[in-house]
Design a protein around this motif. Structure first.
Motif, PDB file in Angstrom:
ATOM      1  N   HIS A  23       0.764  -1.190  -0.050  1.00  0.00           N
ATOM      2  CA  HIS A  23       0.030  -0.028   0.069  1.00  0.00           C
ATOM      3  C   HIS A  23       0.930   1.263   0.041  1.00  0.00           C
ATOM      4  O   HIS A  23       1.989   1.130   0.505  1.00  0.00           O
ATOM      5  N   THR A  24       0.312   2.280  -0.448  1.00  0.00           N
ATOM      6  CA  THR A  24       1.240   3.726  -0.353  1.00  0.00           C
ATOM      7  C   THR A  24       0.591   4.463   0.679  1.00  0.00           C
ATOM      8  O   THR A  24      -0.953   4.782   0.734  1.00  0.00           O
ATOM      9  N   VAL A  25       1.222   4.783   1.705  1.00  0.00           N
ATOM     10  CA  VAL A  25       1.009   5.367   2.757  1.00  0.00           C
ATOM     11  C   VAL A  25       1.895   6.783   2.823  1.00  0.00           C
ATOM     12  O   VAL A  25       3.324   6.640   2.909  1.00  0.00           O
ATOM     13  N   GLU A  26       1.218   7.985   2.727  1.00  0.00           N
ATOM     14  CA  GLU A  26       2.029   9.119   2.609  1.00  0.00           C
ATOM     15  C   GLU A  26       2.995   9.223   1.645  1.00  0.00           C
ATOM     16  O   GLU A  26       4.409   9.484   1.942  1.00  0.00           O
ATOM     17  N   ASP A  27       2.705   8.775   0.360  1.00  0.00           N
ATOM     18  CA  ASP A  27       3.815   8.607  -0.866  1.00  0.00           C
ATOM     19  C   ASP A  27       4.768   7.625  -0.598  1.00  0.00           C
ATOM     20  O   ASP A  27       6.046   7.748  -1.377  1.00  0.00           O
ATOM     21  N   GLU A  28       4.588   6.894   0.426  1.00  0.00           N
ATOM     22  CA  GLU A  28       5.781   5.705   0.706  1.00  0.00           C
ATOM     23  C   GLU A  28       5.125   4.299   0.410  1.00  0.00           C
ATOM     24  O   GLU A  28       4.055   4.092   1.109  1.00  0.00           O
ATOM     25  N   LEU A  29       5.822   3.596  -0.182  1.00  0.00           N
ATOM     26  CA  LEU A  29       5.422   2.101  -0.211  1.00  0.00           C
ATOM     27  C   LEU A  29       5.708   1.318   0.709  1.00  0.00           C
ATOM     28  O   LEU A  29       6.651   1.228   1.282  1.00  0.00           O
ATOM     29  N   VAL A  30       4.685   0.878   1.387  1.00  0.00           N
ATOM     30  CA  VAL A  30       4.614   0.072   2.798  1.00  0.00           C
ATOM     31  C   VAL A  30       4.234  -1.464   2.394  1.00  0.00           C
ATOM     32  O   VAL A  30       3.356  -1.643   1.781  1.00  0.00           O
ATOM     33  N   GLN A  31       4.587  -2.369   3.276  1.00  0.00           N
ATOM     34  CA  GLN A  31       4.067  -3.865   3.284  1.00  0.00           C
ATOM     35  C   GLN A  31       3.255  -3.990   4.325  1.00  0.00           C
ATOM     36  O   GLN A  31       3.588  -3.559   5.573  1.00  0.00           O
ATOM     37  N   SER A  32       2.135  -4.475   4.308  1.00  0.00           N
ATOM     38  CA  SER A  32       1.068  -4.924   5.347  1.00  0.00           C
ATOM     39  C   SER A  32       1.113  -6.409   5.232  1.00  0.00           C
ATOM     40  O   SER A  32       0.662  -7.318   4.516  1.00  0.00           O
ATOM     41  N   SER A  66      -2.373  -4.730  -3.641  1.00  0.00           N
ATOM     42  CA  SER A  66      -3.159  -4.358  -2.413  1.00  0.00           C
ATOM     43  C   SER A  66      -4.064  -5.569  -1.830  1.00  0.00           C
ATOM     44  O   SER A  66      -4.874  -5.296  -0.765  1.00  0.00           O
TER      45      SER A  66
END
Length: 428
Positions: A23-32, A66
């Motif tokens: 997912h993209t959180v605050e323009d950063e790619l993160v893994q959940s 996602s």
């Protein structure tokens, strides 16, 4: 089928990679990472007029990053006794070693074996990798690659069958050839004599081939590397592979045994600095992005050493199905694998640039280079010929057949014009 579903579900439960979404959180790619993810196996029956290749092609489709799992499993029933088991996983969560690991675990779980727990997961490796960016070792590796790829990088200009599209396409095909047991034995002996590995010898010959075809002396080839330098990573499913750019300057006046020592030095340097990510290097180099090419290199070479032995299941005969993936990540990739004292090559190529006859001929020329260097390791690179004995006969005897009589008073361009009139739509 119950055992099948249970085995795959246990694999999803064991490995966080299969419970990961992005997912993209605050323009950063993160893994959940999800606690529980259900894997639904797709069941279908083969229709009489639909080929199994068509069903496989329809099975392979884009993933939504996602949505976990980034794994898809399907079973196609052909008859009561014949079934096709298919699985597809996104490259962002897996690599070639992951595929072999996946197969071994599936086999063990299907047989009812209990597997030991996975000690660490990919997120642990990713977190450790992030901490390395401030280390002296990381800075040293960055400095090496920035220096090695300094200046204007060469653009490999291979002769193609079709004009290069303005926007790069990744549609491709594959064809193969084999070296043969006798030549393989000689290549191994040559590698031992030169103090190199078989990979270095084959790569050196490949760069000679590219130089001969392009007329260029500064050659860069991409080569994938496992990236699992720590024992703890051997049991993790994840994307560890990095690609190193091996750059060599070919001097036609050098002998092959001098040349292969340069290749050896560059390969060892690349291995020593293999941990620096290619995607970071591309950004650091500030290479202008061309829509019609890959950054840094357009061709790759590999010698596979991945254990992908067949699955053995109780009361089931299992054999792999050879499916042609119509994809090419680069203009041209030579993939070698050693099997039964022979070297088998799988050539992946862009069908927007080459036809299959050209790639097959390139394979013959590559073997010609290999035969030249085992016969005479001191041969000058400029003296290595691509033309095979069969091609020489065709050029000198068949194409150069001078028994046909022509009118002595007719000029060549008139003969050409006459042929145009006879066959106006034929290839000149």
């Amino acid at each position: 089928l119950t055992k099948l579903e249970a085995a795959f579900q246990e694999i999803v439960k064991r490995h966080e990679a299969f419970r990961t979404s992005f997912h993209t959180v605050e323009d950063e790619l993160v893994q959940s990472i999800h606690e529980d993810v259900a894997l639904s196996i797709e069941y279908s029956k083969k229709a009489p007029k639909v080929s199994i290749d068509t069903m496989i092609k329809n099975f392979i489709r884009p993933f939504h990053l996602s949505e976990a799992p980034l794994l898809r499993v399907g079973v196609v029933t052909v008859s009561e006794d014949v079934h096709f088991l298919m699985w597809d996983m996104h490259h962002i969560i897996s690599d070639g070693i992951s595929v072999g690991l996946f197969m071994k675990e599936f086999e063990a779980l299907y047989k009812g074996h209990t597997l030991s727990s996975v000690p660490i997961h990919y997120k642990d490796y990713a977190a450790w990798q992030q901490t390395q960016t401030a280390s002296e070792r990381y800075k040293k590796q960055e400095a090496y690659w920035l220096n090695r790829l300094d200046g204007e990088l060469p653009i490999l200009d291979l002769p193609t069958d079709y004009s290069r599209p303005k926007v790069q396409h990744f549609t491709g095909s594959r064809t193969g050839f084999e070296v043969g047991q006798e030549l393989t034995k000689k290549l191994k002996h040559l590698s031992t004599q030169q103090g190199t590995t078989l990979y270095m010898t084959l790569l050196g010959a490949y760069q000679i081939l590219l130089s001969k075809y392009s007329g260029q002396q500064d050659i860069i080839v991409g080569s994938p590397i496992g990236g699992r330098s720590h024992a703890e990573t051997e049991s993790i499913i994840g994307m560890f592979v990095n690609t190193v750019a091996i750059r060599n300057q070919i001097q036609p006046t050098s002998s092959f045994d001098e040349w292969i020592q340069q290749v050896k030095e560059r390969v060892l340097e690349a291995y020593e600095h293999q941990a620096y990510p290619l995607e970071v290097l591309i950004e650091k180099l500030g290479i202008p992005r061309d829509l019609d090419r890959n950054p840094i290199f357009d061709t790759a070479f590999s010698l596979q050493n991945i254990d992908q032995s067949n699955i053995s299941l109780p009361n089931v005969q299992v054999q792999p199905y050879n499916y042609l993936f119509e994809v090419s990540k680069f203009d041209l990739t030579f993939q070698a694998v050693e099997a039964n004292h022979n070297i088998l090559f799988d050539c992946e190529y862009s069908t927007h640039l080459f036809n299959v006859q050209t790639i097959k001929r390139m394979g013959l020329h590559y073997i010609q280079i290999l035969e030249s260097i085992v016969e005479n390791p001191q041969i000058l690179l400029s003296e290595i010929e691509l033309v095979t004995k069969e091609e020489k006969k065709e050029l000198l005897d068949e194409f150069n057949d001078t028994t046909t009589a022509y009118e002595s008073q007719v000029c060549v361009h008139h003969l050409f014009e006459d042929q145009v009139t006879k066959t106006p739509h034929a290839v000149a």
